[in-house]
Write a protein that holds these residues in place. Structure first.
Motif, PDB file in Angstrom:
ATOM      1  N   GLU A   1       0.846  -1.190   0.000  1.00  0.00           N
ATOM      2  CA  GLU A   1       0.000   0.000   0.000  1.00  0.00           C
ATOM      3  C   GLU A   1       0.880   1.238   0.000  1.00  0.00           C
ATOM      4  O   GLU A   1       2.076   1.165   0.313  1.00  0.00           O
ATOM      5  N   GLY A   2       0.281   2.350  -0.331  1.00  0.00           N
ATOM      6  CA  GLY A   2       1.029   3.607  -0.308  1.00  0.00           C
ATOM      7  C   GLY A   2       0.230   4.680  -1.006  1.00  0.00           C
ATOM      8  O   GLY A   2      -0.768   4.383  -1.673  1.00  0.00           O
ATOM      9  N   LEU A   3       0.664   5.914  -0.852  1.00  0.00           N
ATOM     10  CA  LEU A   3      -0.003   7.011  -1.554  1.00  0.00           C
ATOM     11  C   LEU A   3       0.282   6.886  -3.040  1.00  0.00           C
ATOM     12  O   LEU A   3       1.254   6.222  -3.440  1.00  0.00           O
ATOM     13  N   ASP A   4      -0.527   7.544  -3.853  1.00  0.00           N
ATOM     14  CA  ASP A   4      -0.271   7.562  -5.287  1.00  0.00           C
ATOM     15  C   ASP A   4       1.134   8.159  -5.479  1.00  0.00           C
ATOM     16  O   ASP A   4       1.453   9.192  -4.894  1.00  0.00           O
ATOM     17  N   GLY A   5       1.954   7.482  -6.258  1.00  0.00           N
ATOM     18  CA  GLY A   5       3.309   7.992  -6.499  1.00  0.00           C
ATOM     19  C   GLY A   5       4.358   7.443  -5.541  1.00  0.00           C
ATOM     20  O   GLY A   5       5.537   7.787  -5.643  1.00  0.00           O
ATOM     21  N   ALA A   6       3.953   6.570  -4.608  1.00  0.00           N
ATOM     22  CA  ALA A   6       4.923   6.070  -3.605  1.00  0.00           C
ATOM     23  C   ALA A   6       5.868   5.002  -4.151  1.00  0.00           C
ATOM     24  O   ALA A   6       6.861   4.653  -3.508  1.00  0.00           O
ATOM     25  N   GLY A   7       5.565   4.461  -5.322  1.00  0.00           N
ATOM     26  CA  GLY A   7       6.495   3.488  -5.920  1.00  0.00           C
ATOM     27  C   GLY A   7       6.042   2.043  -5.820  1.00  0.00           C
ATOM     28  O   GLY A   7       6.857   1.118  -5.961  1.00  0.00           O
ATOM     29  N   LYS A   8       4.768   1.814  -5.596  1.00  0.00           N
ATOM     30  CA  LYS A   8       4.284   0.435  -5.412  1.00  0.00           C
ATOM     31  C   LYS A   8       4.557  -0.446  -6.632  1.00  0.00           C
ATOM     32  O   LYS A   8       5.016  -1.568  -6.494  1.00  0.00           O
ATOM     33  N   THR A   9       4.246   0.077  -7.807  1.00  0.00           N
ATOM     34  CA  THR A   9       4.381  -0.744  -9.022  1.00  0.00           C
ATOM     35  C   THR A   9       5.812  -1.248  -9.177  1.00  0.00           C
ATOM     36  O   THR A   9       6.051  -2.442  -9.388  1.00  0.00           O
ATOM     37  N   THR A  10       6.759  -0.340  -9.042  1.00  0.00           N
ATOM     38  CA  THR A  10       8.176  -0.712  -9.159  1.00  0.00           C
ATOM     39  C   THR A  10       8.537  -1.763  -8.115  1.00  0.00           C
ATOM     40  O   THR A  10       9.171  -2.783  -8.424  1.00  0.00           O
TER      41      THR A  10
ATOM     42  N   CYS B   1      -0.274  -8.159  -3.903  1.00  0.00           N
ATOM     43  CA  CYS B   1      -1.359  -7.320  -4.429  1.00  0.00           C
ATOM     44  C   CYS B   1      -1.064  -5.833  -4.227  1.00  0.00           C
ATOM     45  O   CYS B   1      -0.684  -5.404  -3.135  1.00  0.00           O
ATOM     46  N   ASP B   2      -1.246  -5.087  -5.319  1.00  0.00           N
ATOM     47  CA  ASP B   2      -1.079  -3.638  -5.296  1.00  0.00           C
ATOM     48  C   ASP B   2      -2.394  -3.032  -4.809  1.00  0.00           C
ATOM     49  O   ASP B   2      -3.354  -2.996  -5.560  1.00  0.00           O
ATOM     50  N   ARG B   3      -2.457  -2.648  -3.543  1.00  0.00           N
ATOM     51  CA  ARG B   3      -3.646  -2.109  -2.861  1.00  0.00           C
ATOM     52  C   ARG B   3      -4.661  -3.214  -2.526  1.00  0.00           C
ATOM     53  O   ARG B   3      -4.792  -4.201  -3.242  1.00  0.00           O
ATOM     54  N   TYR B   4      -5.404  -2.955  -1.448  1.00  0.00           N
ATOM     55  CA  TYR B   4      -6.443  -3.888  -0.992  1.00  0.00           C
ATOM     56  C   TYR B   4      -7.386  -3.099  -0.098  1.00  0.00           C
ATOM     57  O   TYR B   4      -7.473  -1.875  -0.232  1.00  0.00           O
ATOM     58  N   TYR B   5      -8.017  -3.748   0.895  1.00  0.00           N
ATOM     59  CA  TYR B   5      -9.043  -3.001   1.636  1.00  0.00           C
ATOM     60  C   TYR B   5      -8.500  -1.846   2.467  1.00  0.00           C
ATOM     61  O   TYR B   5      -9.248  -0.956   2.850  1.00  0.00           O
TER      62      TYR B   5
ATOM     63  N   ALA C   1       0.325 -10.039   5.323  1.00  0.00           N
ATOM     64  CA  ALA C   1       1.075  -8.832   5.673  1.00  0.00           C
ATOM     65  C   ALA C   1       0.671  -7.681   4.770  1.00  0.00           C
ATOM     66  O   ALA C   1       0.359  -7.874   3.599  1.00  0.00           O
ATOM     67  N   CYS C   2       0.663  -6.496   5.352  1.00  0.00           N
ATOM     68  CA  CYS C   2       0.464  -5.275   4.561  1.00  0.00           C
ATOM     69  C   CYS C   2       1.711  -4.421   4.758  1.00  0.00           C
ATOM     70  O   CYS C   2       2.090  -4.119   5.893  1.00  0.00           O
ATOM     71  N   ILE C   3       2.358  -4.087   3.652  1.00  0.00           N
ATOM     72  CA  ILE C   3       3.559  -3.238   3.729  1.00  0.00           C
ATOM     73  C   ILE C   3       3.207  -1.876   3.146  1.00  0.00           C
ATOM     74  O   ILE C   3       2.803  -1.776   1.982  1.00  0.00           O
ATOM     75  N   PHE C   4       3.329  -0.852   3.960  1.00  0.00           N
ATOM     76  CA  PHE C   4       2.993   0.504   3.509  1.00  0.00           C
ATOM     77  C   PHE C   4       4.275   1.236   3.136  1.00  0.00           C
ATOM     78  O   PHE C   4       5.195   1.359   3.948  1.00  0.00           O
ATOM     79  N   LEU C   5       4.339   1.699   1.894  1.00  0.00           N
ATOM     80  CA  LEU C   5       5.502   2.473   1.445  1.00  0.00           C
ATOM     81  C   LEU C   5       5.291   3.926   1.848  1.00  0.00           C
ATOM     82  O   LEU C   5       4.440   4.619   1.286  1.00  0.00           O
ATOM     83  N   ASP C   6       6.058   4.358   2.807  1.00  0.00           N
ATOM     84  CA  ASP C   6       5.841   5.677   3.386  1.00  0.00           C
ATOM     85  C   ASP C   6       6.705   6.740   2.699  1.00  0.00           C
ATOM     86  O   ASP C   6       7.934   6.666   2.740  1.00  0.00           O
ATOM     87  N   LEU C   7       6.024   7.686   2.049  1.00  0.00           N
ATOM     88  CA  LEU C   7       6.725   8.764   1.345  1.00  0.00           C
ATOM     89  C   LEU C   7       5.992  10.069   1.636  1.00  0.00           C
ATOM     90  O   LEU C   7       4.764  10.066   1.760  1.00  0.00           O
ATOM     91  N   SER C   8       6.731  11.171   1.718  1.00  0.00           N
ATOM     92  CA  SER C   8       6.069  12.443   2.030  1.00  0.00           C
ATOM     93  C   SER C   8       5.116  12.832   0.900  1.00  0.00           C
ATOM     94  O   SER C   8       5.314  12.453  -0.257  1.00  0.00           O
ATOM     95  N   VAL C   9       4.120  13.618   1.249  1.00  0.00           N
ATOM     96  CA  VAL C   9       3.142  14.085   0.262  1.00  0.00           C
ATOM     97  C   VAL C   9       3.865  14.850  -0.855  1.00  0.00           C
ATOM     98  O   VAL C   9       3.573  14.667  -2.044  1.00  0.00           O
ATOM     99  N   GLU C  10       4.838  15.663  -0.455  1.00  0.00           N
ATOM    100  CA  GLU C  10       5.555  16.485  -1.449  1.00  0.00           C
ATOM    101  C   GLU C  10       6.254  15.588  -2.472  1.00  0.00           C
ATOM    102  O   GLU C  10       6.197  15.823  -3.673  1.00  0.00           O
ATOM    103  N   LYS C  11       6.920  14.548  -1.972  1.00  0.00           N
ATOM    104  CA  LYS C  11       7.646  13.646  -2.897  1.00  0.00           C
ATOM    105  C   LYS C  11       6.667  12.894  -3.806  1.00  0.00           C
ATOM    106  O   LYS C  11       6.946  12.674  -4.984  1.00  0.00           O
ATOM    107  N   CYS C  12       5.515  12.493  -3.258  1.00  0.00           N
ATOM    108  CA  CYS C  12       4.522  11.781  -4.081  1.00  0.00           C
ATOM    109  C   CYS C  12       4.072  12.680  -5.219  1.00  0.00           C
ATOM    110  O   CYS C  12       3.967  12.244  -6.375  1.00  0.00           O
ATOM    111  N   ILE C  13       3.822  13.924  -4.899  1.00  0.00           N
ATOM    112  CA  ILE C  13       3.335  14.859  -5.926  1.00  0.00           C
ATOM    113  C   ILE C  13       4.416  15.079  -6.989  1.00  0.00           C
ATOM    114  O   ILE C  13       4.143  15.091  -8.189  1.00  0.00           O
ATOM    115  N   GLU C  14       5.645  15.204  -6.514  1.00  0.00           N
ATOM    116  CA  GLU C  14       6.779  15.396  -7.441  1.00  0.00           C
ATOM    117  C   GLU C  14       6.846  14.216  -8.426  1.00  0.00           C
ATOM    118  O   GLU C  14       6.964  14.398  -9.627  1.00  0.00           O
ATOM    119  N   ARG C  15       6.728  12.995  -7.867  1.00  0.00           N
ATOM    120  CA  ARG C  15       6.832  11.803  -8.722  1.00  0.00           C
ATOM    121  C   ARG C  15       5.647  11.695  -9.679  1.00  0.00           C
ATOM    122  O   ARG C  15       5.801  11.321 -10.823  1.00  0.00           O
TER     123      ARG C  15
END
Ligand code: TMP
Length: 274
Positions: free
Chosen positions: A78-87, A164-168, A199-213
């Motif tokens: 899991e993670g915010l949009d732009g956190a790098g989940k797909t990679t 899985c990329d995202r879930y409940y 297990a749920c692994i959350f990729l933690d990235l600042s809002v600013e960095k997510c927006i930049e990406r």
């Protein structure tokens, strides 16, 4: 247990505010960790990469970690949009495959008919209320679990690991903003056809960095991809993890470092669990 500190950081208040809200035992643990009372929090916040010691303190496995009894392992990123989940899902898939596991990588929303309705709503083409969206995501999730051809349950039963990329967790964080998070939680957690991840692994990235990406990667923006929305979602993720921490294995990985070290942190987390 996840510490309150990590959850407070996820909500994004400033360090002074965090210090005030941190329970005394967490502050005490942090001070003991750095061997000093003053500035313990700053010492932690100034870390750019979390080493082993910090991981042990902040990301340790929940004491109640249950073995699911299923043959395959079910891991959610899991993670915010732009956190790098797909990679990172692809890197984890390769690493586990190299270890000899059979791995199936998947994502929500899926490519089902309901997934199509969801995409139309996310693009703004067919606006939906948060409650409608929550119901659509749940319907898509049930199909994702039980589909006899490529459903999560079938893979797990036959010994395949599922990533899985995202879930409940995303439903609680995103739809929990404008609908009732308790209702969203109940209908997902109580649904007999929605499997609880190992297990749920959350990729933690600042809002600013997510927006930049996102600005680099995206041609068009979906309804949740605004700065204000991303901030609210981040807070809701913290609420979600606090709510689920007693029943789920949730890990927060700092996604703000090199691709290699984030990939290693994710891989080590998975290795540490199973
Ligand atoms: P993504 O494919 O870029 O991750 O986009 C999926 C979007 O859908 C993302 O903005 C998060 C959102 N979402 C929800 O709102 N609720 C959910 O339950 C899920 C799985 C995703």
């Amino acid at each position: 247990m996840l510490t309150e500190l990590r959850l407070l950081m996820l909500e994004g208040p400033d360090p002074g505010e965090i210090e005030k809200r941190l329970p005394p035992d967490e502050l005490g643990a942090l001070a003991a960790w750095y061997g000093k009372k003053e500035g313990a929090l700053n010492a932690f916040l100034s870390l750019t990469e979390y080493g082993e010691k910090e991981n042990a303190l902040l990301y340790k496995k929940t004491a109640h970690a249950e073995k699911s009894g299923r043959k395959g392992r079910f891991i959610v990123l899991e993670g915010l949009d732009g956190a790098g989940k797909t990679t990172h899902i692809e890197l984890l898939r390769r690493a586990l495959t190299a270890d000899g596991h059979t791995v199936y990588a998947t994502a929500e929303p899926t490519a089902s008919a309901t997934g199509g309705l969801i995409r139309d709503a996310l693009s703004g083409l067919h606006p939906r209320t948060a409650s409608e969206l929550a119901a659509l995501f749940l319907s898509d999730r049930i199909q994702h679990n039980v589909n006899p051809k490529n459903g999560i349950r079938g893979f797990l039963d036959s010994g395949v690991d599922v990533i899985c990329d995202r879930y409940y967790y995303s439903s609680l964080a995103y739809q929990g903003i404008d609908s009732d998070i308790g209702w969203v939680a109940r209908m997902n957690l109580d649904c007999p056809d929605v499997i609880r991840p190992d297990a749920c692994i959350f990729l933690d990235l600042s809002v600013e960095k997510c927006i930049e990406r996102m600005a680099k990667d995206r041609v068009t923006a979906e309804i949740f991809e605004t700065e204000e929305m991303i901030r609210r979602v981040k807070r809701r993720f913290a609420d979600t993890f606090r709510m689920l921490n007693d029943r789920e294995n949730i890990y927060i990985v700092n996604a703000d470092s090199s691709r290699e070290s984030v990939a290693a942190a994710i891989y080590n987390t998975v290795k540490g669990i199973f």
